[in-house]
Design a protein around this motif. Sequence first.
Motif, PDB file in Angstrom:
ATOM      1  N   ASP A   1       0.850  -1.197   0.000  1.00  0.00           N
ATOM      2  CA  ASP A   1       0.000   0.000   0.000  1.00  0.00           C
ATOM      3  C   ASP A   1       0.890   1.253   0.000  1.00  0.00           C
ATOM      4  O   ASP A   1       0.909   2.023   0.955  1.00  0.00           O
ATOM      5  N   SER A   2       1.612   1.439  -1.074  1.00  0.00           N
ATOM      6  CA  SER A   2       2.648   2.477  -1.119  1.00  0.00           C
ATOM      7  C   SER A   2       2.104   3.889  -0.977  1.00  0.00           C
ATOM      8  O   SER A   2       2.759   4.769  -0.425  1.00  0.00           O
ATOM      9  N   ASP A   3       0.884   4.132  -1.458  1.00  0.00           N
ATOM     10  CA  ASP A   3       0.329   5.487  -1.366  1.00  0.00           C
ATOM     11  C   ASP A   3      -0.662   5.637  -0.212  1.00  0.00           C
ATOM     12  O   ASP A   3      -1.266   6.695  -0.040  1.00  0.00           O
ATOM     13  N   GLY A   4      -0.844   4.588   0.599  1.00  0.00           N
ATOM     14  CA  GLY A   4      -1.725   4.659   1.758  1.00  0.00           C
ATOM     15  C   GLY A   4      -3.200   4.641   1.438  1.00  0.00           C
ATOM     16  O   GLY A   4      -4.033   4.874   2.330  1.00  0.00           O
ATOM     17  N   ALA A   5      -3.556   4.332   0.211  1.00  0.00           N
ATOM     18  CA  ALA A   5      -4.968   4.338  -0.167  1.00  0.00           C
ATOM     19  C   ALA A   5      -5.760   3.272   0.585  1.00  0.00           C
ATOM     20  O   ALA A   5      -6.892   3.508   1.029  1.00  0.00           O
TER      21      ALA A   5
ATOM     22  N   ARG B   1      -6.343   4.336   4.175  1.00  0.00           N
ATOM     23  CA  ARG B   1      -7.417   5.325   4.302  1.00  0.00           C
ATOM     24  C   ARG B   1      -8.785   4.661   4.218  1.00  0.00           C
ATOM     25  O   ARG B   1      -9.712   5.031   4.949  1.00  0.00           O
TER      26      ARG B   1
END
Length: 589
Positions: free
Chosen positions: A225-229, A232
Amino acid sequence: MLTALLAIATATAGTPTAATASERVSRPGEYAGYAPVLYDEWVRTSQYLPTRDGTWLAVDLYRPAVDGKAVDRPFPVIWEHQLSRASRAPDGSVSLRGVTSGMAELTKYGYTLAYVDRRGNGASFGTMTGYHSRTEAADAYDVTEWLAAQSWSDGQVGVFGCSNTGDAAMQAATVGAPHLKAVFAGNYSFHKYDAFQRGGIRANWGAGPARTREEDLRNLPVDADSDGALLRRAVEEHQANTSLRDMWRAAPYRDSHVASVGTRPWREYSVATYKEAIERSGVPVYSFDGWDDDFRKESLVSAATLTNPHKVLVGPWPHCGSEGFDIVAEQHRFFDHWLKGIDNGIMQEPPVHYYTGSSHGTGQWRDAAQWPPNPRARQTRYYLGGAASGAVGSVNDGTLTRYGPPHRRGGGDAYTVDYSVSCPEPVGLAQTCPQDEKGLTYTTAPLKADVELTGHPEVSLHLSSSAPDGNVFAYLSDVAPDGTVRILTDGRLRLALRSTQRAPYDVLGTPWHRGDARDAEPMPAGRAERVDFDMLPLSSVVSAGHRLRVTITGADVRESNRTEVSPAPVYTVHREPARASSITLPVVR
């Protein structure tokens, strides 16, 4: 870098070399020579694992490594059912549960460690409904079996934890996961009502976690989950989590049904409800606690009730403390025995290892075949006598004596409940500070010799009240010659729930209050009622020249949802021949 060491270790895992055999040590808190060091590195990875209903749970894996790469061979797996396996503080620093717990060190001995965020927490999806629900228990089954099935696992799985994760570890033993082989759990509640609502009185903890979105987003996402989506999305699902504070408020009785969670939470969320399932599993359990923790009776009740192989450790610690004792080494030798089959003698030791403190802050470790360590203790009754005053700003003692019940008729001490109890600092799950000036006090003469108290004190009051309900608290203290007061233990009871019943599990001979709604009975106006309750267990030596004191109050700083009556109730503690009030102490001869 470690080729030679690894070659030796692979050939001799579980069998120390001749050089280490003569240096082997295996005793509580110390462990060496039985398990060779195989690796000096570990690597951490994180990912999601699936549960039966499709909810994704975040897991951190700590695996033995060589030259920065995970070793490609199967090892036993030890895991913890966490609330947050990895997070970032406001200053940007990272907290990794595997590091802060010290358990990542076990990778060097050939273990894989796993930390799993419970649903509704950390980076995991889903919502937390209640506190240790059966959904979470089912997740524990799924996690255990998933860990056992991985290529880097040899199928031998253990679970550990302390406090809420200690509860979670015990819950994992209730679902019959075939590959769960050992449980190491600390400071947990065997029955949540007895621990959280002791005496029918709600404590001021156990209402979390309650995190804001901002706080929740500081949990670390999994590697993919590299972008934290995904984090969230998970955090949005967490917003539907149960408010534990509201849930407990809606459950004043042991049998209360709470609509928001659709169940009787004290029953569904308690380990004790599933004792037969735990016994059927046969899984060995190691319980530990501290004498300065409000849960300390729970581990002892658990060990006395369950027929599973069991060990108990109680030290001079606060909640989840272990200062001066290597708790990781203790977990290592327990899991070595049950997951690797290493004959390190841990299960041949006496099952109970406990610390006996003293007035001077010193103490010694002791072993026992059972708890209480009978027949060394004799239940000795001390009677409350003389005049006592609850005037604020003074301590005018009554007497505390073991020489028979009082002879004078008409004796009793009136006390107006003082709600202004306070402590300089928050006490949480630890013992409260002395409240002698806010209650009635009864004190012995200076002791002529040292007195050891090991076991469960019990209070028996003949008490009348001007109100139909209220709370009563009792504290047992060690009073030094200079007047310094050290609380040894305490007990508490809601007066409307004063009736006693037979417990469905082993409460070690102490009075048990069922606390169902049907048991609530108002105090009759002006009439003395017998009120019996136990204090939390202890083991301490009170020195010669010191005095023992019992303090009775109607309020405690650790209460939650206190109902303050105006005017404040007046309690009368009776001390007549036919209505004597007393405390029974476990005096070791």
